[in-house]
Write an enzyme that holds these catalytic residues in place. Structure first.
Site, PDB file in Angstrom:
ATOM      1  N   ALA A 127       0.844  -1.192   0.000  1.00  9.28           N
ATOM      2  CA  ALA A 127       0.000   0.000   0.000  1.00  9.28           C
ATOM      3  C   ALA A 127       0.876   1.238   0.000  1.00  9.28           C
ATOM      4  O   ALA A 127       2.054   1.197   0.370  1.00  9.28           O
ATOM      5  CB  ALA A 127      -0.933  -0.001   1.204  1.00  9.28           C
ATOM      6  N   ASP A 128       0.270   2.340  -0.399  1.00  9.48           N
ATOM      7  CA  ASP A 128       0.940   3.632  -0.321  1.00  9.48           C
ATOM      8  C   ASP A 128      -0.100   4.691  -0.002  1.00  9.48           C
ATOM      9  O   ASP A 128      -1.235   4.625  -0.494  1.00  9.48           O
ATOM     10  CB  ASP A 128       1.640   3.979  -1.635  1.00  9.48           C
ATOM     11  CG  ASP A 128       2.457   5.263  -1.509  1.00  9.48           C
ATOM     12  OD1 ASP A 128       3.520   5.221  -0.853  1.00  9.48           O
ATOM     13  OD2 ASP A 128       2.019   6.307  -2.030  1.00  9.48           O
ATOM     14  N   THR A 129       0.273   5.644   0.826  1.00 11.87           N
ATOM     15  CA  THR A 129      -0.613   6.754   1.168  1.00 11.87           C
ATOM     16  C   THR A 129       0.046   8.063   0.760  1.00 11.87           C
ATOM     17  O   THR A 129       1.209   8.298   1.085  1.00 11.87           O
ATOM     18  CB  THR A 129      -0.929   6.759   2.677  1.00 11.87           C
ATOM     19  OG1 THR A 129      -1.594   5.545   3.017  1.00 11.87           O
ATOM     20  CG2 THR A 129      -1.830   7.937   3.039  1.00 11.87           C
ATOM     21  N   ALA A 136      -3.640   3.746  -1.916  1.00 12.25           N
ATOM     22  CA  ALA A 136      -3.782   2.682  -2.903  1.00 12.25           C
ATOM     23  C   ALA A 136      -3.305   1.377  -2.278  1.00 12.25           C
ATOM     24  O   ALA A 136      -2.331   1.351  -1.523  1.00 12.25           O
ATOM     25  CB  ALA A 136      -2.984   2.986  -4.160  1.00 12.25           C
TER      26      ALA A 136
END
Length: 204
Positions: A80-82, A117
């Site tokens: 995931a990435d924020t 995501a």
């Protein structure tokens, strides 16, 4: 194999691998009773490309993380990435206190987007989904700003703050997903993990 909150074991043909070193993502998975068999944080270049928009950037970085980690036949890898975005401006993790101060001064008194995501990978394919939330930050006084910076809670956090920490006192309003703002949207994550064949609820 998945360890549940009550200490029981559910047998699954798939093992969950967390492709992130974020303690917040581990905490959110634990809410579901999920405890990764291993944690493998990929090393990817997170530099935005020229003219890249925040949502596209967040999805590209997440996909890059998933692609960087090979999956064994019995593994489901979760990455995931924020990203925090003020208009077209991408705010990553601040390099130091001065950059954290500059980020927070820009966000002060304004609404911004938080994009998270999620990518789930097996040997067969990658599933991916993003969630966009809107966050309002109150206007910060100099005392609030410097007091927060002194906590050092801004370290390692996109946009220089984490809603689950002391900066939560600066957020009077959100529209979207609170866990996604923290770093992992739970409904979408569960959907992707189930699509990849991971047994979430112990239903054999």
């Amino acid at each position: 194999m998945i360890c549940l909150k009550d200490g029981s074991i559910t047998v699954s043909s798939k093992q969950l691998i967390l492709g992130s070193g974020s303690p917040r993502r581990r905490e959110l998975l634990a809410v579901l009773g999920l405890h990764p068999a291993d944690v493998r944080a990929p090393d990817v270049d997170e530099t935005p490309r020229k003219g890249e928009l925040p949502r596209s950037y967040c999805n590209r970085i997440t996909a890059s993380k998933a692609e960087a980690l090979p999956a064994a036949a019995d593994e489901v890898i979760l990455c995931a990435d924020t990203t925090v975005a003020l208009g077209r401006l991408i705010m990553g993790k601040p390099a130091d206190r001065d950059e954290a101060r500059a980020f927070l001064q820009k966000l002060s008194g304004r609404r911004h987007k938080v994009i998270t995501a999620v990518a789930v990978k097996t040997t067969e394919r990658i599933w991916q989904k993003d969630v966009v939330s809107t966050v309002q930050m109150k206007r910060l006084s100099p005392q609030e700003l410097e007091g927060y910076l002194a906590t050092e809670d801004w370290q390692g956090k996109a946009g220089a703050y984490g809603i689950q920490g002391p900066a939560g006192a600066f957020i009077p309003w959100i529209s979207g997903s609170y866990p996604a703002i923290m770093g992992l949207p739970l409904p979408q994550t569960v959907h992707l993990l189930q699509a990849a064949g991971l047994n979430i609820w112990g239903q054999l």
